[in-house]
Design a protein around this motif. Sequence first.
Motif, PDB file in Angstrom:
ATOM      1  N   ASN A 126       7.366   3.252   0.887  1.00 29.47           N
ATOM      2  CA  ASN A 126       6.973   2.119   2.581  1.00 29.47           C
ATOM      3  C   ASN A 126       5.874   1.503   2.701  1.00 29.47           C
ATOM      4  OD1 ASN A 126       9.649   3.046   2.473  1.00 29.47           O
ATOM      5  ND2 ASN A 126       8.986   5.300   3.547  1.00 29.47           N
ATOM      6  N   VAL A 127       4.947   1.744   2.111  1.00 31.97           N
ATOM      7  CA  VAL A 127       3.121   0.877   1.988  1.00 31.97           C
ATOM      8  C   VAL A 127       3.249   0.144   2.313  1.00 31.97           C
ATOM      9  CG1 VAL A 127       1.219   1.936   1.229  1.00 31.97           C
ATOM     10  CG2 VAL A 127       2.129   4.175   2.385  1.00 31.97           C
ATOM     11  N   LEU A 128       3.614   0.060   0.625  1.00 29.43           N
ATOM     12  CA  LEU A 128       3.743  -1.393   0.128  1.00 29.43           C
ATOM     13  C   LEU A 128       4.346  -2.612   0.741  1.00 29.43           C
ATOM     14  CD1 LEU A 128       4.093  -0.303  -3.885  1.00 29.43           C
ATOM     15  CD2 LEU A 128       1.958  -0.948  -2.579  1.00 29.43           C
ATOM     16  N   SER A 129       5.615  -1.978   0.931  1.00 29.41           N
ATOM     17  CA  SER A 129       6.154  -3.331   2.029  1.00 29.41           C
ATOM     18  C   SER A 129       5.468  -3.002   3.615  1.00 29.41           C
ATOM     19  CB  SER A 129       7.211  -1.764   2.310  1.00 29.41           C
ATOM     20  OG  SER A 129       8.365  -1.975   1.075  1.00 29.41           O
ATOM     21  N   PHE A 130       4.747  -2.179   4.178  1.00 28.23           N
ATOM     22  CA  PHE A 130       4.330  -2.578   4.995  1.00 28.23           C
ATOM     23  C   PHE A 130       3.363  -3.425   4.767  1.00 28.23           C
ATOM     24  CE2 PHE A 130       0.417  -1.460   7.626  1.00 28.23           C
ATOM     25  CZ  PHE A 130       0.716  -1.483   8.955  1.00 28.23           C
ATOM     26  N   VAL A 131       2.414  -3.549   3.840  1.00 26.48           N
ATOM     27  CA  VAL A 131       0.894  -4.026   3.368  1.00 26.48           C
ATOM     28  C   VAL A 131       1.817  -6.116   3.578  1.00 26.48           C
ATOM     29  CG1 VAL A 131      -0.751  -5.052   1.563  1.00 26.48           C
ATOM     30  CG2 VAL A 131      -0.625  -2.110   2.939  1.00 26.48           C
ATOM     31  N   VAL A 132       2.938  -6.248   2.327  1.00 24.83           N
ATOM     32  CA  VAL A 132       3.427  -7.538   2.339  1.00 24.83           C
ATOM     33  C   VAL A 132       3.835  -8.109   3.676  1.00 24.83           C
ATOM     34  CG1 VAL A 132       5.224  -8.728   1.544  1.00 24.83           C
ATOM     35  CG2 VAL A 132       4.131  -6.161   0.461  1.00 24.83           C
ATOM     36  N   ALA A 133       4.614  -6.741   4.159  1.00 28.86           N
ATOM     37  CA  ALA A 133       4.953  -7.464   6.057  1.00 28.86           C
ATOM     38  C   ALA A 133       4.263  -7.706   6.530  1.00 28.86           C
ATOM     39  CB  ALA A 133       5.620  -6.075   6.469  1.00 28.86           C
ATOM     40  N   VAL A 134       2.885  -7.793   7.284  1.00 25.22           N
ATOM     41  CA  VAL A 134       1.438  -7.652   7.817  1.00 25.22           C
ATOM     42  C   VAL A 134       0.522  -8.663   7.399  1.00 25.22           C
ATOM     43  CG1 VAL A 134       1.959  -5.193   9.064  1.00 25.22           C
ATOM     44  CG2 VAL A 134       0.204  -5.706   7.340  1.00 25.22           C
ATOM     45  N   GLY A 135       0.786  -8.855   5.923  1.00 20.01           N
ATOM     46  CA  GLY A 135       0.128  -9.334   5.291  1.00 20.01           C
ATOM     47  C   GLY A 135      -1.624  -9.391   4.982  1.00 20.01           C
ATOM     48  N   ALA A 136      -1.468  -7.997   4.825  1.00 16.65           N
ATOM     49  CA  ALA A 136      -2.496  -7.096   4.370  1.00 16.65           C
ATOM     50  C   ALA A 136      -3.412  -7.082   2.642  1.00 16.65           C
ATOM     51  CB  ALA A 136      -3.015  -5.801   5.115  1.00 16.65           C
ATOM     52  N   THR A 137      -4.449  -6.749   2.168  1.00 15.48           N
ATOM     53  CA  THR A 137      -4.761  -6.156   0.883  1.00 15.48           C
ATOM     54  C   THR A 137      -4.606  -5.079   0.836  1.00 15.48           C
ATOM     55  OG1 THR A 137      -6.898  -6.676   1.512  1.00 15.48           O
ATOM     56  CG2 THR A 137      -5.790  -8.496   0.697  1.00 15.48           C
ATOM     57  N   ILE A 138      -4.800  -4.388  -0.612  1.00 15.72           N
ATOM     58  CA  ILE A 138      -5.409  -3.293   0.011  1.00 15.72           C
ATOM     59  C   ILE A 138      -6.945  -3.282  -0.942  1.00 15.72           C
ATOM     60  CG2 ILE A 138      -4.861  -0.742  -1.663  1.00 15.72           C
ATOM     61  CD1 ILE A 138      -1.794  -1.503  -1.252  1.00 15.72           C
ATOM     62  N   ASP A 139      -7.406  -2.352  -0.223  1.00 14.29           N
ATOM     63  CA  ASP A 139      -9.089  -2.613  -0.823  1.00 14.29           C
ATOM     64  C   ASP A 139      -9.305  -0.177  -1.426  1.00 14.29           C
ATOM     65  OD1 ASP A 139     -11.044  -3.160  -1.941  1.00 14.29           O
ATOM     66  OD2 ASP A 139     -12.160  -2.269  -0.262  1.00 14.29           O
ATOM     67  N   VAL A 140     -10.112  -1.088  -2.335  1.00 15.29           N
ATOM     68  CA  VAL A 140     -10.121   0.507  -2.397  1.00 15.29           C
ATOM     69  C   VAL A 140     -11.690   1.208  -3.457  1.00 15.29           C
ATOM     70  CG1 VAL A 140      -9.885   3.163  -4.389  1.00 15.29           C
ATOM     71  CG2 VAL A 140      -8.312   1.598  -3.738  1.00 15.29           C
ATOM     72  N   ASP A 141     -12.339   1.714  -2.027  1.00 13.08           N
ATOM     73  CA  ASP A 141     -13.719   2.652  -2.730  1.00 13.08           C
ATOM     74  C   ASP A 141     -14.151   3.360  -2.898  1.00 13.08           C
ATOM     75  OD1 ASP A 141     -14.194  -0.629  -1.669  1.00 13.08           O
ATOM     76  OD2 ASP A 141     -15.251   0.119   0.476  1.00 13.08           O
ATOM     77  N   THR A 142     -14.834   3.602  -3.967  1.00 15.22           N
ATOM     78  CA  THR A 142     -15.147   5.119  -4.067  1.00 15.22           C
ATOM     79  C   THR A 142     -16.801   4.730  -4.436  1.00 15.22           C
ATOM     80  OG1 THR A 142     -15.069   4.033  -6.678  1.00 15.22           O
ATOM     81  CG2 THR A 142     -12.926   5.072  -5.513  1.00 15.22           C
ATOM     82  N   TYR A 143     -16.796   6.421  -3.817  1.00 16.99           N
ATOM     83  CA  TYR A 143     -18.361   6.538  -4.099  1.00 16.99           C
ATOM     84  C   TYR A 143     -18.431   8.062  -4.696  1.00 16.99           C
ATOM     85  CZ  TYR A 143     -18.620   3.383  -0.407  1.00 16.99           C
ATOM     86  OH  TYR A 143     -18.446   2.132  -0.308  1.00 16.99           O
ATOM     87  N   ARG A 144     -19.326   8.652  -5.437  1.00 17.19           N
ATOM     88  CA  ARG A 144     -19.871  10.169  -6.063  1.00 17.19           C
ATOM     89  C   ARG A 144     -20.140  10.803  -4.764  1.00 17.19           C
ATOM     90  NH1 ARG A 144     -21.874   6.315 -10.056  1.00 17.19           N
ATOM     91  NH2 ARG A 144     -20.841   6.540 -11.351  1.00 17.19           N
ATOM     92  N   ASN A 145     -19.681  12.004  -4.668  1.00 22.01           N
ATOM     93  CA  ASN A 145     -20.230  12.761  -3.798  1.00 22.01           C
ATOM     94  C   ASN A 145     -21.671  13.659  -4.413  1.00 22.01           C
ATOM     95  OD1 ASN A 145     -20.500  14.057  -1.612  1.00 22.01           O
ATOM     96  ND2 ASN A 145     -18.323  14.412  -1.394  1.00 22.01           N
TER      97      ASN A 145
ATOM     98  N   SER B 198       5.505  -3.409  12.858  1.00 27.62           N
ATOM     99  CA  SER B 198       3.934  -4.516  11.812  1.00 27.62           C
ATOM    100  C   SER B 198       5.075  -5.476  12.390  1.00 27.62           C
ATOM    101  CB  SER B 198       5.230  -3.753  10.528  1.00 27.62           C
ATOM    102  OG  SER B 198       6.646  -4.304  10.309  1.00 27.62           O
ATOM    103  N   GLU B 199       5.937  -6.185  12.635  1.00 31.64           N
ATOM    104  CA  GLU B 199       6.254  -6.802  13.268  1.00 31.64           C
ATOM    105  C   GLU B 199       5.442  -8.007  13.831  1.00 31.64           C
ATOM    106  OE1 GLU B 199       9.775  -7.733  14.604  1.00 31.64           O
ATOM    107  OE2 GLU B 199      10.849  -7.916  12.957  1.00 31.64           O
ATOM    108  N   LYS B 200       4.735  -6.890  15.230  1.00 35.54           N
ATOM    109  CA  LYS B 200       3.524  -6.682  15.790  1.00 35.54           C
ATOM    110  C   LYS B 200       2.129  -6.874  15.455  1.00 35.54           C
ATOM    111  CE  LYS B 200       5.756  -5.499  20.449  1.00 35.54           C
ATOM    112  NZ  LYS B 200       5.612  -4.030  21.111  1.00 35.54           N
ATOM    113  N   ILE B 201       2.006  -6.489  14.459  1.00 36.02           N
ATOM    114  CA  ILE B 201       0.687  -6.905  14.103  1.00 36.02           C
ATOM    115  C   ILE B 201       0.658  -8.028  13.409  1.00 36.02           C
ATOM    116  CG2 ILE B 201      -0.833  -5.278  12.319  1.00 36.02           C
ATOM    117  CD1 ILE B 201       0.332  -2.976  13.494  1.00 36.02           C
ATOM    118  N   ALA B 202       1.997  -7.849  12.403  1.00 34.50           N
ATOM    119  CA  ALA B 202       1.574  -9.710  11.856  1.00 34.50           C
ATOM    120  C   ALA B 202       1.749 -10.670  12.820  1.00 34.50           C
ATOM    121  CB  ALA B 202       2.732  -9.707  11.176  1.00 34.50           C
ATOM    122  N   PHE B 203       2.247 -10.610  13.529  1.00 37.01           N
ATOM    123  CA  PHE B 203       1.656 -11.589  15.006  1.00 37.01           C
ATOM    124  C   PHE B 203       0.820 -11.563  15.000  1.00 37.01           C
ATOM    125  CE2 PHE B 203       1.245 -13.092  18.929  1.00 37.01           C
ATOM    126  CZ  PHE B 203       2.189 -14.052  19.138  1.00 37.01           C
TER     127      PHE B 203
END
Length: 133
Positions: free
Chosen positions: A112-131, A74-79
Amino acid sequence: MTNEAEVYFALYGPDLDPDEVTRLVGFEPTSVTRRADPSPNYSSWKVSSGNVENDIIDIYDTSSALVASLAPYSEKIAFARRQLNAEAVLEVVLWITMDESKSTPAIGFDANVLSFVVAVGATIDVDTYRNVP
């Protein structure tokens, strides 16, 4: 027809060099896209859960497993994100069956997922489609 999902983490940007991300992070991506590829607007460095097909899709588990493999970096990803002026995203792509006898996906993220997202400065996106058949 079943539900399908993919969860991936990506760094992307118009001038991103995926090879430089790999060098800075020290982790091999699942795939890369270069600006000259079919998606001409950006290049990306992506680590994916792979496509999962099942009657029951649990995004909690899928995202947690993906982040567990990336968290030590995570630190290297953020860097790398800052150094390369990249955007970061945890992406959830869902194809939801129209078969009402099947469960809809469980969508959520553990601490843990939320902490990682914050640590690396990411956003969360959810795309949904009908199958649909």
